[in-house]
Each structure stands twice: as structure tokens, then as C-alpha cells.
Scaffold this motif. Structure first.
Motif, mmCIF file in Angstrom:
data_model
loop_
_atom_site.group_PDB
_atom_site.id
_atom_site.type_symbol
_atom_site.label_atom_id
_atom_site.label_comp_id
_atom_site.label_asym_id
_atom_site.label_seq_id
_atom_site.Cartn_x
_atom_site.Cartn_y
_atom_site.Cartn_z
ATOM 1 N N UNK A 75 0.775 -1.247 0.000
ATOM 2 C CA UNK A 75 0.000 0.000 0.000
ATOM 3 C C UNK A 75 0.799 1.286 0.000
ATOM 4 N N UNK A 76 1.942 1.341 0.705
ATOM 5 C CA UNK A 76 2.697 2.593 0.745
ATOM 6 C C UNK A 76 3.155 3.012 -0.650
ATOM 7 N N UNK A 77 3.435 2.043 -1.500
ATOM 8 C CA UNK A 77 3.836 2.344 -2.876
ATOM 9 C C UNK A 77 2.623 2.467 -3.798
ATOM 10 N N UNK A 78 1.597 1.654 -3.551
ATOM 11 C CA UNK A 78 0.392 1.710 -4.379
ATOM 12 C C UNK A 78 -0.228 3.106 -4.351
ATOM 13 N N UNK A 79 -0.286 3.699 -3.168
ATOM 14 C CA UNK A 79 -0.903 5.022 -3.044
ATOM 15 C C UNK A 79 -0.172 6.059 -3.890
ATOM 16 N N UNK A 80 1.159 6.046 -3.826
ATOM 17 C CA UNK A 80 1.950 7.006 -4.601
ATOM 18 C C UNK A 80 1.826 6.741 -6.098
ATOM 19 N N UNK A 101 -1.972 -8.855 -8.486
ATOM 20 C CA UNK A 101 -3.083 -7.941 -8.715
ATOM 21 C C UNK A 101 -3.311 -6.882 -7.659
ATOM 22 N N UNK A 102 -2.378 -6.694 -6.728
ATOM 23 C CA UNK A 102 -2.577 -5.683 -5.681
ATOM 24 C C UNK A 102 -2.734 -4.284 -6.289
ATOM 25 N N UNK A 103 -1.810 -3.906 -7.181
ATOM 26 C CA UNK A 103 -1.911 -2.599 -7.834
ATOM 27 C C UNK A 103 -3.086 -2.574 -8.799
#
Length: 248
Positions: A75-80, A101-103
Motif C-alpha cells: 500500500x505505501x507504494x500503491x498510493x503514490x 493484482x494488488x496494484x
């Protein structure tokens, strides 16, 4: 659209598909799903000697409970990534390397209902997991899944942004230049500095080149001992992006 609910207990949470005839949950057991149909969200009830509550699943719940295969972007990278790709205002984004498939789930939520996400995933093993996780998303209709190798000869696709989670994204910079709309963004998620340097060396003529590493520091949420956790989340990946702006 998936008919999913979050079943929350004191120690565990589960995703339950209300369209399934039976549900089989670790620590609870197997039961007919329709016993949950008349339960009101946000109101506790008893199920197999467990106190439970039904809630609407958030994106974080989907991320927590997706089936794992290849390492996921967290999540910390997905948000950015989602923010910098301009997912909420894009019509079409291309993702190369869907993995688990997280992103994909996050981008699909930002693009819905009018935008589209085209995902290339060539691994049949990863594709099986990716398909399962996409089916859990209420935004799955925004996703176009392509089970084939992405190469420099892949037909160009008009898109607003392009994301690479692949070892050698520099091989596709020319493809990106032909596919991205003016001002569109190319982005790569890279674990090593060697890869970052190689990618940067292929971005001549691109504008607003940016390199980011997100570091997250989690704390122990205990009123008697409020302090950072003993193990911190360190390096996961470098995020490199640039804009397709031709000023010549």
C-alpha cells in the motif's frame, strides 16, 4: 459486479461472496451462505460460536485478503503510484506485469466507472491467481486482462499512463513514446539501483523525470508502550516516472 461482504470476528476477517451457495472459512467451518443474507451490516451476531459482524470491504481489505503468488506491491507504494499516474482522471492506463493484482485492484477502483485498465500478464501461474483476485473486485469490469508476452512489437495502445513492473522497462521506452498521449506518464517499479540507472539512461527527451523511494515506519499501537515497532518496513522498490512532452 462481485457481491462481496467482509465478515469480521474478534481475531480474523474474511471475504464472503454472497452469490456462493456454501462458504468455507478457516477457524469457522463450512456453512450455507444464505444464513448471512438477512444479517444487517454493522450489527454483531453469532455464527458457529463466533461473534461476527458484516461490513463493506474496503480496498485495504481486498489488498489484505487477496491470494498471494508473486511478491505484491504494498500500500505505501500503491498510493503514490496511483496518485502519480493520475488514475482518477485517466481514461486508459496500461499495466505491464499484473502479478497477484494488488496494484491492479487499486487502479481499477480509481479508474471506474468510465476508465479502463489494460493489464499484460504472460505467466500462466500468475494469471490464475490474478484472475481469482480480479473476480473479487467490484470494479472488475474496468479491467482488460491480456495473457500474452509484452514486447516492443506489441501493437501500440493509446493510453494516458503506462506502468511497468518488469525487469527491463527500458526496452519499451520507444513503445511508450508512440502510445502515450501528450503529457502522459511512463512509470517503472524497480528493486535495484542498477535498473534505475539503466532506465534513466533511456529517458532522454522526456520531461519531469522523478525518482522516489517510499519508507514506511510503523508504530506499536499500545497505550502502555507507544513506540516504533521492532521491525520496520524498509526498501521495497524505486519508483521512476517521466512525462511524454515533446518540446522540439
Amino acid at each position: 459486479m462481485s457481491n462481496l461482504k467482509l465478515l469480521f470476528t474478534a481475531n480474523h476477517k474474511y471475504l464472503v461472496n454472497f452469490d456462493d451457495e456454501f462458504t468455507d472459512l478457516k477457524h469457522i467451518g463450512r456453512f450455507k451462505t444464505n444464513v448471512l443474507h438477512n444479517q444487517e451490516e454493522g450489527v454483531s451476531f453469532q455464527l458457529a460460536n463466533h461473534t461476527c459482524m458484516l461490513l463493506k470491504p474496503t480496498l485495504q481489505d481486498l489488498e489484505d485478503l487477496i491470494e498471494r503468488g508473486p511478491q505484491i506491491i504494498i500500500p505505501k507504494d500503491i498510493a503514490w503510484i496511483s496518485y502519480r499516474l493520475g488514475a482518477s482522471s485517466s481514461e486508459h492506463i496500461v499495466e505491464v506485469g499484473g502479478g497477484s493484482g494488488a496494484l491492479t485492484l487499486a487502479l481499477a477502483q480509481s479508474l471506474a466507472p468510465n476508465g479502463k485498465l489494460t493489464v499484460f500478464e504472460q505467466s500462466k501461474k500468475h494469471l490464475k491467481i490474478l484472475n481469482k483476485n480480479i473476480e473479487k473486485s467490484p470494479y472488475k469490469d474496468s479491467i482488460i486482462l491480456v495473457n500474452e508476452e509484452f514486447t516492443s512489437d506489441t501493437p501500440t495502445l493509446k493510453c494516458d499512463a503506462l506502468f511497468f513492473d518488469s525487469p527491463q522497462p527500458w526496452n519499451f521506452v520507444s513503445w511508450a513514446k508512440k502510445s502515450l498521449v501528450p503529457g502522459g506518464l511512463i512509470m517503472a517499479y524497480l528493486p535495484t539501483t542498477n535498473q534505475v540507472l539503466e532506465f534513466l539512461n533511456h529517458l532522454d527527451g522526456w520531461q519531469e523525470i522523478e525518482l522516489v523511494e517510499n519508507i514506511q515506519r510503523d508504530w506499536k499501537a499500545d497505550k502502555n508502550a507507544l513506540r516504533p515497532k521492532n521491525v520496520s518496513l524498509g526498501h521495497t522498490g524505486f519508483i521512476v516516472n517521466a512525462r511524454n512532452i515533446d518540446l522540439h
